[in-house]
Motif scaffolding. Structure first.
Motif, mmCIF file in Angstrom:
data_model
loop_
_atom_site.group_PDB
_atom_site.id
_atom_site.type_symbol
_atom_site.label_atom_id
_atom_site.label_comp_id
_atom_site.label_asym_id
_atom_site.label_seq_id
_atom_site.Cartn_x
_atom_site.Cartn_y
_atom_site.Cartn_z
ATOM 1 N N THR A 1 0.771 -1.149 0.053
ATOM 2 C CA THR A 1 -0.110 -0.004 0.023
ATOM 3 C C THR A 1 0.635 1.379 0.094
ATOM 4 O O THR A 1 1.906 1.369 0.581
ATOM 5 C CB THR A 1 -0.877 0.005 1.427
ATOM 6 O OG1 THR A 1 -1.467 -1.362 1.398
ATOM 7 C CG2 THR A 1 -1.788 1.141 1.204
ATOM 8 N N ASP A 2 0.371 2.522 -0.729
ATOM 9 C CA ASP A 2 1.255 3.621 -0.809
ATOM 10 C C ASP A 2 1.015 4.395 0.574
ATOM 11 O O ASP A 2 0.240 3.899 1.530
ATOM 12 C CB ASP A 2 0.670 4.553 -1.669
ATOM 13 C CG ASP A 2 -0.843 4.729 -1.716
ATOM 14 O OD1 ASP A 2 -0.929 5.498 -0.593
ATOM 15 O OD2 ASP A 2 -1.487 4.669 -2.721
ATOM 16 N N MET A 3 1.963 5.339 0.845
ATOM 17 C CA MET A 3 2.321 5.886 2.002
ATOM 18 C C MET A 3 0.844 6.956 2.392
ATOM 19 O O MET A 3 0.425 6.742 3.637
ATOM 20 C CB MET A 3 3.428 6.824 1.917
ATOM 21 C CG MET A 3 3.762 7.480 3.335
ATOM 22 S SD MET A 3 4.344 6.562 4.776
ATOM 23 C CE MET A 3 5.675 6.163 3.997
ATOM 24 N N TYR A 4 0.313 7.386 1.310
ATOM 25 C CA TYR A 4 -1.042 8.002 1.787
ATOM 26 C C TYR A 4 -2.085 7.213 2.430
ATOM 27 O O TYR A 4 -2.648 7.651 3.289
ATOM 28 C CB TYR A 4 -1.492 8.656 0.221
ATOM 29 C CG TYR A 4 -2.714 9.466 0.353
ATOM 30 C CD1 TYR A 4 -2.792 10.729 0.547
ATOM 31 C CD2 TYR A 4 -3.922 8.879 0.335
ATOM 32 C CE1 TYR A 4 -4.098 11.375 1.188
ATOM 33 C CE2 TYR A 4 -5.154 9.479 0.315
ATOM 34 C CZ TYR A 4 -5.259 10.732 0.474
ATOM 35 O OH TYR A 4 -6.415 11.394 0.719
ATOM 36 N N THR A 5 -2.159 6.126 1.539
ATOM 37 C CA THR A 5 -3.299 5.120 2.145
ATOM 38 C C THR A 5 -2.883 4.591 3.575
ATOM 39 O O THR A 5 -3.725 4.523 4.659
ATOM 40 C CB THR A 5 -3.504 3.948 1.147
ATOM 41 O OG1 THR A 5 -3.394 4.497 0.001
ATOM 42 C CG2 THR A 5 -4.424 2.963 1.691
ATOM 43 N N ILE A 6 -1.623 4.301 4.028
ATOM 44 C CA ILE A 6 -1.391 3.848 5.234
ATOM 45 C C ILE A 6 -1.376 4.858 6.352
ATOM 46 O O ILE A 6 -1.936 4.691 7.230
ATOM 47 C CB ILE A 6 0.273 3.264 5.056
ATOM 48 C CG1 ILE A 6 0.454 2.162 4.375
ATOM 49 C CG2 ILE A 6 0.795 3.361 6.740
ATOM 50 C CD1 ILE A 6 1.827 1.714 4.269
#
Length: 76
Positions: free
Chosen positions: A2-7
């Protein structure tokens, strides 16, 4: 993965994702700890993790600057 934004977005409401965020940065934290006094490593590592958690909660995901705003901010 998962990308950092989503995390970060999910970490704000889900403690398990917060742990994922910490795990994601743990190799970097451990690498930095190798440069410090062995007696201070545990405390410093804990402080860095606390700062990471605080930063995740405080980060405003809705006000991410566009490329030109980012460029203007850091090249002025």
């Amino acid at each position: 993965m998962t990308d950092m934004y989503t995390i970060v977005k999910r970490a704000k409401v889900d403690p398990e994702m917060l742990m994922e965020l910490i795990k994601l940065f743990e190799p970097k934290v451990n690498k930095l700890m190798n440069r410090t006094n062995p007696n201070d490593r545990t405390d410093l590592s804990q402080e860095l993790k606390i700062m990471l958690i605080e930063s995740a909660y405080q980060y405003d995901l809705e006000s991410i600057p566009g490329f030109w705003e980012f460029k203007d901010k850091y090249t002025s």
